[in-house]
Motif scaffolding. Structure first.
Motif, PDB file in Angstrom:
ATOM      1  N   GLY A 288       0.788  -1.218   0.000  1.00  0.00           N
ATOM      2  CA  GLY A 288       0.000   0.000   0.000  1.00  0.00           C
ATOM      3  C   GLY A 288       0.817   1.263   0.000  1.00  0.00           C
ATOM      4  N   GLN A 289       2.094   1.145  -0.386  1.00  0.00           N
ATOM      5  CA  GLN A 289       2.959   2.316  -0.394  1.00  0.00           C
ATOM      6  C   GLN A 289       3.257   2.729  -1.819  1.00  0.00           C
ATOM      7  N   SER A 290       3.632   4.004  -2.000  1.00  0.00           N
ATOM      8  CA  SER A 290       3.927   4.489  -3.346  1.00  0.00           C
ATOM      9  C   SER A 290       5.098   3.727  -3.938  1.00  0.00           C
ATOM     10  N   ALA A 291       5.131   3.646  -5.277  1.00  0.00           N
ATOM     11  CA  ALA A 291       6.111   2.776  -5.913  1.00  0.00           C
ATOM     12  C   ALA A 291       6.878   3.469  -7.027  1.00  0.00           C
ATOM     13  N   PRO A 292       7.684   4.504  -6.729  1.00  0.00           N
ATOM     14  CA  PRO A 292       8.533   5.122  -7.742  1.00  0.00           C
ATOM     15  C   PRO A 292       9.853   4.370  -7.836  1.00  0.00           C
ATOM     16  N   TYR A 293       9.912   3.303  -8.613  1.00  0.00           N
ATOM     17  CA  TYR A 293      11.085   2.430  -8.625  1.00  0.00           C
ATOM     18  C   TYR A 293      12.102   2.854  -9.670  1.00  0.00           C
ATOM     19  N   ARG A 294      13.341   2.498  -9.408  1.00  0.00           N
ATOM     20  CA  ARG A 294      14.378   2.562 -10.433  1.00  0.00           C
ATOM     21  C   ARG A 294      14.427   1.185 -11.072  1.00  0.00           C
ATOM     22  N   TYR A 295      14.421   1.165 -12.388  1.00  0.00           N
ATOM     23  CA  TYR A 295      14.275  -0.101 -13.092  1.00  0.00           C
ATOM     24  C   TYR A 295      15.313  -0.175 -14.199  1.00  0.00           C
ATOM     25  N   SER A 296      16.312  -1.014 -14.015  1.00  0.00           N
ATOM     26  CA  SER A 296      17.387  -1.061 -14.988  1.00  0.00           C
ATOM     27  C   SER A 296      18.028  -2.437 -15.000  1.00  0.00           C
ATOM     28  N   ASP A 297      17.990  -3.094 -16.158  1.00  0.00           N
ATOM     29  CA  ASP A 297      18.692  -4.359 -16.307  1.00  0.00           C
ATOM     30  C   ASP A 297      20.186  -4.086 -16.451  1.00  0.00           C
ATOM     31  N   VAL A 298      20.999  -5.011 -15.951  1.00  0.00           N
ATOM     32  CA  VAL A 298      22.448  -4.911 -16.103  1.00  0.00           C
ATOM     33  C   VAL A 298      22.914  -6.116 -16.906  1.00  0.00           C
ATOM     34  N   GLU A 299      23.443  -5.869 -18.098  1.00  0.00           N
ATOM     35  CA  GLU A 299      23.943  -6.953 -18.940  1.00  0.00           C
ATOM     36  C   GLU A 299      25.458  -7.067 -18.840  1.00  0.00           C
ATOM     37  N   ASP A 300      26.137  -5.926 -18.753  1.00  0.00           N
ATOM     38  CA  ASP A 300      27.600  -5.898 -18.716  1.00  0.00           C
ATOM     39  C   ASP A 300      28.081  -5.342 -17.382  1.00  0.00           C
TER      40      ASP A 300
END
Length: 257
Positions: free
Chosen positions: A80-92
């Motif tokens: 129930g909390q706000s969800a401003p996420y950082r979203y980043s895949d790491v390939e290298d």
């Protein structure tokens, strides 16, 4: 092509992780991507890319993306909390800069590691280690993507990391890989973040990373070949679309959510 046994390989990756940076002596939470390799535990803080998941996923995204998009569109996570996420895949791994906010913990330096499943509160991972000077450091990571149907969460990393540390778990590296300049080799590379992806996303990432153009049929055929080689797993989806994930070197200890 033989696998280099000294190579560092990604075993698991968790996006949108909140770091309690007690090791830095600051109170402000950091957000980024937590990565487990066969050699290190790495926190990559993408301080310049904070945004809602809702603006960073497409209708052709992965299964996990769909779940994340639904959560972000509500503006809340399951707590129930706000969800401003950082979203980043790491390939290298080589692209992760050496700076104060990015954390690199050699598995061999870990003194203790424990996880909390999140029955009350978020799933977390607490780590104590000796830094390069021998000083004891502590930090905590909390999971943000807390969808209900996850098979594994961040707390499960503790047991796997401990097994890697004491040598009771050895990642199963493939005996052979496709040529690095082949379509299969390029796709296998972009699947190195251990995330589940649809063919559209695989095509887009491969084209962007290598500066090439691919046809959808070519991408699907290459993915199926990698499945037949035991390098990718095909993930069933009710939509009928095809999703793929790099086969985990952890075997039955796979940390996929």
């Amino acid at each position: 092509m033989s696998q280099n046994h000294d190579q560092e390989i990604i075993l698991a990756q968790e996006q949108g992780v909140i770091n309690k940076p007690t090791h830095l002596g600051i109170r402000t939470d950091l957000q980024g991507t937590l990565i487990l390799t066969n050699k290190r535990l790495i926190f990559a803080c993408n301080s310049n890319s904070g945004e809602s998941l809702a603006s960073n996923v497409s209708s052709n995204g992965t299964i996990d993306d769909k779940i994340a998009r639904e959560s972000a569109s509500l503006g809340e996570d399951v707590f129930g909390q706000s969800a401003p996420y950082r979203y980043s895949d790491v390939e290298d791994l080589s692209n992760i800069a050496s700076n104060e906010k990015n954390l690199f913990i050699p598995i061999s330096s870990i003194v203790s590691i424990s996880g909390h499943k999140g029955i009350i509160g978020r799933p977390n991972l607490k780590v104590t280690w000796n830094d390069a000077s021998g000083e004891v450091k502590n930090t905590e990571f909390q999971e943000s993507l807390t969808e209900r149907d996850r098979k594994k969460n961040l707390a499960d990393w503790a047991d796997v990391t401990q097994k890697l540390r004491n040598g009771t778990l050895s990642p199963r590296e493939p005996s052979s890989l496709p040529q690095s300049d082949s379509t299969e080799g390029r796709i296998y590379h972009v699947m190195g973040d251990m995330q589940t992806k649809g063919t559209f996303e695989i095509e887009e990432e491969t084209e962007k990373h290598f500066g090439i153009e691919l046809e959808p049929d070519e991408v699907e055929a290459a993915c199926e070949k990698l499945v037949s080689m035991g390098l990718l797993d095909k993930i069933p989806d009710p939509s009928g679309d095809s999703f793929y994930k790099r086969r985990s070197p952890l075997g039955e200890d796979d940390l996929s959510s």
